[in-house]
Design a protein around this motif. Structure first.
Motif, PDB file in Angstrom:
ATOM      1  N   UNK A 139       0.875  -1.171   0.000  1.00 24.69           N
ATOM      2  CA  UNK A 139       0.000   0.000   0.000  1.00 24.69           C
ATOM      3  C   UNK A 139       0.913   1.222   0.000  1.00 24.69           C
ATOM      4  N   UNK A 140       1.063   1.846  -1.175  1.00 30.70           N
ATOM      5  CA  UNK A 140       2.019   2.937  -1.297  1.00 30.70           C
ATOM      6  C   UNK A 140       1.468   4.226  -0.690  1.00 30.70           C
ATOM      7  N   UNK A 148      -6.534   3.446   2.528  1.00 32.83           N
ATOM      8  CA  UNK A 148      -7.535   2.549   3.111  1.00 32.83           C
ATOM      9  C   UNK A 148      -8.295   1.811   2.005  1.00 32.83           C
ATOM     10  N   UNK A 149      -8.644   2.527   0.936  1.00 32.96           N
ATOM     11  CA  UNK A 149      -9.369   1.900  -0.166  1.00 32.96           C
ATOM     12  C   UNK A 149      -8.504   0.849  -0.863  1.00 32.96           C
ATOM     13  N   UNK A 150      -7.208   1.153  -1.048  1.00 31.71           N
ATOM     14  CA  UNK A 150      -6.293   0.188  -1.664  1.00 31.71           C
ATOM     15  C   UNK A 150      -6.161  -1.056  -0.803  1.00 31.71           C
ATOM     16  N   UNK A 151      -5.999  -0.849   0.495  1.00 32.47           N
ATOM     17  CA  UNK A 151      -5.874  -1.985   1.417  1.00 32.47           C
ATOM     18  C   UNK A 151      -7.125  -2.854   1.387  1.00 32.47           C
ATOM     19  N   UNK A 152      -8.300  -2.233   1.409  1.00 30.73           N
ATOM     20  CA  UNK A 152      -9.552  -2.989   1.377  1.00 30.73           C
ATOM     21  C   UNK A 152      -9.679  -3.776   0.073  1.00 30.73           C
ATOM     22  N   UNK A 153      -9.233  -3.191  -1.028  1.00 39.18           N
ATOM     23  CA  UNK A 153      -9.299  -3.884  -2.328  1.00 39.18           C
ATOM     24  C   UNK A 153      -8.384  -5.110  -2.328  1.00 39.18           C
ATOM     25  N   UNK A 154      -7.165  -4.962  -1.793  1.00 37.62           N
ATOM     26  CA  UNK A 154      -6.253  -6.104  -1.743  1.00 37.62           C
ATOM     27  C   UNK A 154      -6.831  -7.246  -0.906  1.00 37.62           C
ATOM     28  N   UNK A 159      -5.816 -11.247  -0.389  1.00 32.72           N
ATOM     29  CA  UNK A 159      -4.513 -11.104   0.244  1.00 32.72           C
ATOM     30  C   UNK A 159      -4.675 -10.801   1.736  1.00 32.72           C
ATOM     31  N   UNK A 160      -3.840 -11.468   2.543  1.00 29.80           N
ATOM     32  CA  UNK A 160      -3.931 -11.298   3.982  1.00 29.80           C
ATOM     33  C   UNK A 160      -2.721 -10.629   4.601  1.00 29.80           C
ATOM     34  N   UNK A 161      -1.761 -10.207   3.748  1.00 21.63           N
ATOM     35  CA  UNK A 161      -0.540  -9.574   4.239  1.00 21.63           C
ATOM     36  C   UNK A 161      -0.303  -8.288   3.450  1.00 21.63           C
ATOM     37  N   UNK A 183      -9.919  -0.373   7.854  1.00 19.82           N
ATOM     38  CA  UNK A 183     -10.543  -0.785   6.592  1.00 19.82           C
ATOM     39  C   UNK A 183     -10.386  -2.269   6.289  1.00 19.82           C
ATOM     40  N   UNK A 184      -9.560  -2.981   7.075  1.00 17.25           N
ATOM     41  CA  UNK A 184      -9.308  -4.390   6.786  1.00 17.25           C
ATOM     42  C   UNK A 184      -9.757  -5.256   7.964  1.00 17.25           C
ATOM     43  N   UNK A 185     -10.054  -6.523   7.723  1.00 15.15           N
ATOM     44  CA  UNK A 185     -10.525  -7.394   8.804  1.00 15.15           C
ATOM     45  C   UNK A 185      -9.446  -7.636   9.853  1.00 15.15           C
ATOM     46  N   UNK A 186      -9.888  -7.911  11.049  1.00 15.02           N
ATOM     47  CA  UNK A 186      -8.963  -8.300  12.105  1.00 15.02           C
ATOM     48  C   UNK A 186      -8.244  -9.575  11.681  1.00 15.02           C
ATOM     49  N   UNK A 187      -6.954  -9.617  11.935  1.00 16.50           N
ATOM     50  CA  UNK A 187      -6.155 -10.760  11.513  1.00 16.50           C
ATOM     51  C   UNK A 187      -5.346 -10.491  10.259  1.00 16.50           C
ATOM     52  N   UNK A 188      -5.648  -9.410   9.545  1.00 17.87           N
ATOM     53  CA  UNK A 188      -4.818  -9.013   8.411  1.00 17.87           C
ATOM     54  C   UNK A 188      -3.440  -8.626   8.933  1.00 17.87           C
TER      55      UNK A 188
END
Length: 371
Positions: A139-140, A148-154, A159-161, A183-188
């Protein structure tokens, strides 16, 4: 077996996603890749690649790699590529320092030696451990909303990392990372990578303000000593990358207890041979390991995959598929990527079928009879 011919090519590889941005306003539009073809008297050819990320990331630059390989290559003609450690020492003798220049030549030697033995490079490097390495996405740097939007898309892509670029104005980066984490689930799995962009003061500010976010802190400051000063007040794992340039660095990091993990860049260490040496020691010292590089396409990514999958699975962090970053192709095949996992290409050596016609004309074409 003796090296008969060495050819070297320049291939500019634009990024699929446009500008790649990191801390302090540093950015690049493409990898400027050096590709080496090394052919033996048996007719077999080995391939190597290195590409610095601009002129700002490592003490390496593309024009320097091209100039240096012209100086080193004549010394390798007639040598046995099945003795890559001997060749690595020879390169260090005839050309002091500048390991990045030697990386593509060493990689081509290793590929050629494994092809001659008719085994995949992963076998030649000690044996395969696991079927595939888990990939991470970067996530650059950008606005908090965009990151946040890029992370959610990945994450939606499976992708989990994620490696989240920080190292800019501290308060802004606190906001960015908080937005990504929300923006990402817990555990990412999050890595906050400052690319040595902060002073210890700034890094401690960031760490203190983000204590409630689960992440791994990656290379917050420039030197080992600066990172150690942050480590002493940090309740999170730390990984070093830019500080790992030699075997001596690994020993010092271990002695001081600076980090839990290391990112080993093939070109920064001088090639596959030196990376394997340092990787094996680092594993025995108890570090978690990521093997990657500063850039490249199919050839370099294949070397990263073979080194990753010959790293013990319990010590392997993750990997990255650089050939998916760029718009050009250099080979008929690539390291196989399935979802968020990457394997090694089948076949001996790197397993890559490079297409010379995709590379253009070589800027160096050296044969045993021409010197």
């Amino acid at each position: 077996m003796r090296i008969e011919t060495i050819r070297a090519y320049r291939v500019v590889q634009p990024f699929v996603g446009g500008t790649y941005s990191m801390s302090k306003g540093r950015s690049a539009e493409a990898f400027d890749s050096l590709i080496v073809a090394m052919t033996a008297d048996t007719g077999l050819t080995g391939w190597g690649e290195m590409a610095p990320l601009g002129t700002f990331y490592s003490p390496a630059f593309a024009a320097g790699a091209r100039a240096g390989v012209v100086e080193i290559a004549p010394h390798l003609i007639g040598q046995d590529p099945q003795a890559p450690l001997r060749i690595a020492r020879l390169m260090d003798t005839v050309f002091k320092g500048h390991p990045y220049i030697k990386s593509a030549l060493d990689m081509a030697c290793c590929d050629l030696a494994a092809r001659a033995a008719d085994v995949p490079l992963v076998t030649w490097l000690g044996g395969r451990d696991g079927e595939a390495a888990e990939l991470y996405k970067v996530v650059t740097h950008g606005s908090a909303e965009a990151m946040a939007a890029t992370a959610a898309r990945f994450v939606a892509e499976g992708f989990g990392r994620l490696q989240v670029k920080v190292g800019g104005p501290v308060r802004d980066d606190i906001e960015r990372v908080a937005a990504v984490a929300a923006a990402v689930p817990k555990g990412t799995v999050l890595f906050c990578d400052a690319n040595a962009g902060w002073t210890p003061f700034q890094a401690r500010q960031f760490a203190d303000a983000t204590r409630d976010i689960d992440y791994v802190f990656e290379q917050p400051c420039t030197t080992i000593e600066e990172c150690l000063s942050v480590r002493r007040s940090l309740g999170k794992p730390m990984v070093l990358d830019e500080s790992v340039a030699s075997l001596a660095d690994v020993l010092e990091i271990h002695r001081l207890g600076v980090a839990d993990g290391l990112t080993l860049k093939i070109s920064r260490l001088g090639g596959v041979t030196r990376t394997q040496q340092i990787r094996d020691l680092a594993v025995d010292l108890g570090f978690m390991i990521t093997v990657e590089d500063t850039g490249g396409a199919e050839i370099d990514t294949a070397a990263m995959a073979h080194l990753s999958l010959s790293t013990p699975e319990e010590r392997r962090l993750h990997a990255i598929a650089f050939h998916e970053w760029v718009t050009v192709r250099t080979a008929r095949n690539a390291p196989p990527v399935t979802g968020r996992h990457m394997g090694v290409p089948p076949g001996p050596g790197l397993g890559i079928d490079v297409e010379p016609e995709l590379l253009g004309e070589p800027f160096l074409d050296l044969t045993r009879t021409s010197i």
